[in-house]
Design an enzyme around this catalytic site. Structure first.
Site, PDB file in Angstrom:
ATOM      1  N   SER A  28       0.404  -2.265  33.004  1.00  0.00           N
ATOM      2  CA  SER A  28      -1.145  -2.100  32.738  1.00  0.00           C
ATOM      3  C   SER A  28      -1.373  -3.715  32.378  1.00  0.00           C
ATOM      4  O   SER A  28      -2.327  -4.083  32.722  1.00  0.00           O
ATOM      5  CB  SER A  28      -1.598  -1.382  31.811  1.00  0.00           C
ATOM      6  OG  SER A  28      -0.973  -1.374  30.642  1.00  0.00           O
ATOM      7  N   THR A  29      -0.488  -4.500  31.576  1.00  0.00           N
ATOM      8  CA  THR A  29      -0.777  -5.814  31.303  1.00  0.00           C
ATOM      9  C   THR A  29       0.602  -6.554  31.371  1.00  0.00           C
ATOM     10  O   THR A  29       0.510  -7.705  31.462  1.00  0.00           O
ATOM     11  CB  THR A  29      -0.874  -5.978  29.843  1.00  0.00           C
ATOM     12  OG1 THR A  29       0.004  -5.356  28.846  1.00  0.00           O
ATOM     13  CG2 THR A  29      -2.153  -5.475  29.396  1.00  0.00           C
TER      14      THR A  29
ATOM     15  N   ARG B 157     -18.588 -13.925  11.136  1.00  0.00           N
ATOM     16  CA  ARG B 157     -18.501 -12.735  11.564  1.00  0.00           C
ATOM     17  C   ARG B 157     -18.168 -11.507  10.586  1.00  0.00           C
ATOM     18  O   ARG B 157     -17.376 -11.912   9.721  1.00  0.00           O
ATOM     19  CB  ARG B 157     -17.201 -12.405  12.873  1.00  0.00           C
ATOM     20  CG  ARG B 157     -17.616 -13.314  14.034  1.00  0.00           C
ATOM     21  CD  ARG B 157     -16.323 -13.075  15.156  1.00  0.00           C
ATOM     22  NE  ARG B 157     -15.099 -13.787  14.519  1.00  0.00           N
ATOM     23  CZ  ARG B 157     -14.186 -13.973  15.276  1.00  0.00           C
ATOM     24  NH1 ARG B 157     -13.943 -13.341  16.401  1.00  0.00           N
ATOM     25  NH2 ARG B 157     -12.890 -14.413  14.752  1.00  0.00           N
TER      26      ARG B 157
ATOM     27  N   LYS C  85      -1.520   1.609  14.669  1.00  0.00           N
ATOM     28  CA  LYS C  85       0.044   0.824  14.098  1.00  0.00           C
ATOM     29  C   LYS C  85       0.486   1.300  12.773  1.00  0.00           C
ATOM     30  O   LYS C  85       1.646   1.623  12.578  1.00  0.00           O
ATOM     31  CB  LYS C  85      -0.313  -0.668  14.018  1.00  0.00           C
ATOM     32  CG  LYS C  85      -0.351  -1.117  15.596  1.00  0.00           C
ATOM     33  CD  LYS C  85       0.968  -1.026  16.265  1.00  0.00           C
ATOM     34  CE  LYS C  85       0.959  -1.765  17.716  1.00  0.00           C
ATOM     35  NZ  LYS C  85       2.112  -1.582  18.536  1.00  0.00           N
TER      36      LYS C  85
ATOM     37  N   SER D 205       1.715  -4.507  13.380  1.00  0.00           N
ATOM     38  CA  SER D 205       0.828  -5.576  13.217  1.00  0.00           C
ATOM     39  C   SER D 205       0.290  -5.675  11.910  1.00  0.00           C
ATOM     40  O   SER D 205       0.220  -4.812  10.787  1.00  0.00           O
ATOM     41  CB  SER D 205      -0.442  -5.161  14.202  1.00  0.00           C
ATOM     42  OG  SER D 205      -1.471  -6.077  13.964  1.00  0.00           O
TER      43      SER D 205
ATOM     44  N   LEU E  29      -6.729 -17.339  19.431  1.00  0.00           N
ATOM     45  CA  LEU E  29      -7.648 -18.518  19.219  1.00  0.00           C
ATOM     46  C   LEU E  29      -6.804 -19.628  20.328  1.00  0.00           C
ATOM     47  O   LEU E  29      -7.494 -20.417  20.638  1.00  0.00           O
ATOM     48  CB  LEU E  29      -7.594 -18.941  17.827  1.00  0.00           C
ATOM     49  CG  LEU E  29      -8.318 -20.236  17.632  1.00  0.00           C
ATOM     50  CD1 LEU E  29      -9.732 -20.319  17.937  1.00  0.00           C
ATOM     51  CD2 LEU E  29      -8.128 -20.466  15.909  1.00  0.00           C
TER      52      LEU E  29
ATOM     53  N   ASP F 239       4.520  14.600  30.916  1.00  0.00           N
ATOM     54  CA  ASP F 239       5.863  14.684  30.992  1.00  0.00           C
ATOM     55  C   ASP F 239       6.519  13.349  30.730  1.00  0.00           C
ATOM     56  O   ASP F 239       7.753  13.259  31.037  1.00  0.00           O
ATOM     57  CB  ASP F 239       6.135  14.992  32.544  1.00  0.00           C
ATOM     58  CG  ASP F 239       5.708  16.192  32.851  1.00  0.00           C
ATOM     59  OD1 ASP F 239       5.842  17.298  32.001  1.00  0.00           O
ATOM     60  OD2 ASP F 239       5.288  16.765  34.087  1.00  0.00           O
TER      61      ASP F 239
ATOM     62  N   ASN G 267      -0.391 -13.862  13.620  1.00  0.00           N
ATOM     63  CA  ASN G 267      -1.198 -14.583  14.811  1.00  0.00           C
ATOM     64  C   ASN G 267      -0.114 -15.000  15.866  1.00  0.00           C
ATOM     65  O   ASN G 267       0.267 -16.236  15.562  1.00  0.00           O
ATOM     66  CB  ASN G 267      -2.259 -15.583  14.372  1.00  0.00           C
ATOM     67  CG  ASN G 267      -3.277 -14.738  13.777  1.00  0.00           C
ATOM     68  OD1 ASN G 267      -3.253 -14.120  12.489  1.00  0.00           O
ATOM     69  ND2 ASN G 267      -4.426 -14.850  14.287  1.00  0.00           N
TER      70      ASN G 267
ATOM     71  N   TYR H   2      -7.222   0.149  16.362  1.00  0.00           N
ATOM     72  CA  TYR H   2      -5.976  -0.546  16.685  1.00  0.00           C
ATOM     73  C   TYR H   2      -4.961  -0.419  15.527  1.00  0.00           C
ATOM     74  O   TYR H   2      -3.922  -0.108  15.394  1.00  0.00           O
ATOM     75  CB  TYR H   2      -6.220  -1.743  17.228  1.00  0.00           C
ATOM     76  CG  TYR H   2      -4.951  -2.880  17.263  1.00  0.00           C
ATOM     77  CD1 TYR H   2      -3.881  -2.386  18.147  1.00  0.00           C
ATOM     78  CD2 TYR H   2      -4.672  -3.753  16.488  1.00  0.00           C
ATOM     79  CE1 TYR H   2      -2.653  -2.994  18.440  1.00  0.00           C
ATOM     80  CE2 TYR H   2      -3.477  -4.425  16.564  1.00  0.00           C
ATOM     81  CZ  TYR H   2      -2.404  -3.976  17.461  1.00  0.00           C
ATOM     82  OH  TYR H   2      -1.359  -4.782  17.610  1.00  0.00           O
TER      83      TYR H   2
ATOM     84  N   PHE I 129     -16.786 -19.495  14.154  1.00  0.00           N
ATOM     85  CA  PHE I 129     -17.491 -18.325  13.281  1.00  0.00           C
ATOM     86  C   PHE I 129     -17.290 -18.788  11.917  1.00  0.00           C
ATOM     87  O   PHE I 129     -16.765 -18.271  11.181  1.00  0.00           O
ATOM     88  CB  PHE I 129     -16.893 -17.088  13.718  1.00  0.00           C
ATOM     89  CG  PHE I 129     -17.253 -16.670  15.099  1.00  0.00           C
ATOM     90  CD1 PHE I 129     -18.350 -16.228  15.766  1.00  0.00           C
ATOM     91  CD2 PHE I 129     -16.185 -16.637  16.146  1.00  0.00           C
ATOM     92  CE1 PHE I 129     -18.690 -15.963  16.855  1.00  0.00           C
ATOM     93  CE2 PHE I 129     -16.288 -16.425  17.308  1.00  0.00           C
ATOM     94  CZ  PHE I 129     -17.476 -15.990  17.878  1.00  0.00           C
TER      95      PHE I 129
END
Length: 327
Positions: free
Chosen positions: A33-34, A282, A147, A118, A189, A54, A172, A143, A206
């Site tokens: 997927s990624t 933020r 984890k 994480s 970033l 399965d 990071n 998320y 921000f």
């Protein structure tokens, strides 16, 4: 033989390459997927969604057929904003995939695991700016919650059937060890600043009034190759006959870099002046989040050695190579 779930992804492929350099036998499970098979040519590969129908039975087959003795688990969704919008999807993938993996490992008798966790498990920290593993975990998004649940699952598996696990809390992650393994999604970033430099666009900052040296947020940036080397050290640790249990390790440098430090590092390596655009803070952003990696330093014998300049330079060179190929 080591099974690497998500081994065709950004971090997983770095670990697979280091394992290959040690001439270790590896099999990859990934739903792509990624990830990309171009990152891991000539490595045995099984296309599988760990949370799919399965999947547990398929994982048992992979473990048995390949004689797997240890697992490194990277496969998961990892975008914080997306997890807020689609929380059920995140729990289904991250927790469901972990459930199937641990069930298969228990059934086949594989008892060595390195788990990709994480620093998001800590949430909005209000205590010390330098965070050790004793800081209470209060994740604020699905998320991070998924984890933390994964860590609980490893602890329970250790108590129930003797799992030996290392739960690795990333800070990071950025940069690349090799240009062909670079992160192609600009959500961190460093790649955001790199892409802004290439497009001659400003970087949004921000908040410029944080209680830091230059007024911008401070974070602990770790080079992905340092991170990958930490996984190898963690794998050696769980293989070494360490006590049954799930031990938690922060993976960071112990040094903070501000938003403007990152902008300046990319400016230096690219030779491009990068404009910034001031924006309001933020909600939920802490002023400074820096890892205390001393537990990993002592127990795993690992220490990050690469700098922010190394991170920025590697990301810039990879981006230039990618854009040149696309031209």
């Amino acid at each position: 033989m080591t099974l690497v779930t998500g081994g065709a992804g950004y971090i997983g492929s770095h670990v697979v390459r280091l394992l290959a350099e040690r001439r270790e036998r590896v099999v990859i499970v990934d739903d792509l997927s990624t990830g990309s098979l171009a990152r891991v040519p000539d490595v045995p590969f099984v296309h599988l969604d760990l949370a799919g129908e399965d999947a547990e039975g398929a994982l048992r087959q992979v473990l048995s057929d390949h004689g797997v003795t240890s697992v490194m688990h990277f496969a998961a969704r990892k975008q914080v904003g997306e997890s807020v919008t689609f929380p059920t999807r995140y729990f289904g993938c991250n927790v469901g995939g972990m459930t199937n993996l641990l069930s298969a490992m228990e059934a086949v008798g594989v008892r060595e695991l390195v788990f990709s966790s994480s620093a998001a498990v800590y949430g909005e920290t209000t205590g010390p700016a330098v965070i050790d593993e004793q800081v209470p975990c209060r994740p604020v998004n699905p998320y991070g919650q998924s984890k933390l649940i994964g860590e609980w699952m490893t602890q329970n598996a250790a108590a129930a059937w003797g799992l030996r696990a290392a739960d690795l809390r990333y800070f990071n992650v950025a940069g690349t060890g090799w240009p062909d393994l670079a992160d192609t999604v600009a959500t961190n970033l460093v790649p955001i600043v790199v892409e802004a430099a290439l497009a001659a666009q400003p970087v949004t900052v921000f908040g410029t009034d944080w209680p830091t040296s230059d007024g911008t947020c401070v974070r602990d940036f770790i080079h992905v190759l340092d991170l990958a080397e930490a996984h190898i050290a963690a794998l050696d640790h769980v293989r070494s006959g360490s006590p049954i249990g799930a031990r938690v390790f922060n993976l960071g440098t112990g040094t903070g870099s501000s938003v403007l430090d990152v902008v300046d590092a990319v400016r230096v390596c690219s030779g491009i002046e990068i404009r910034t655009l001031d924006a309001p803070r933020r909600p939920g952003d802490p002023a400074s989040v820096v890892a205390d990696p001393s537990h990993a330093n002592v127990v795993l014998g690992w220490r990050a050695s690469r700098t922010l300049d190394d991170i920025a330079g590697s990301a810039w060179r990879a981006a230039i190579a990618r854009h040149t190929l696309a031209a």
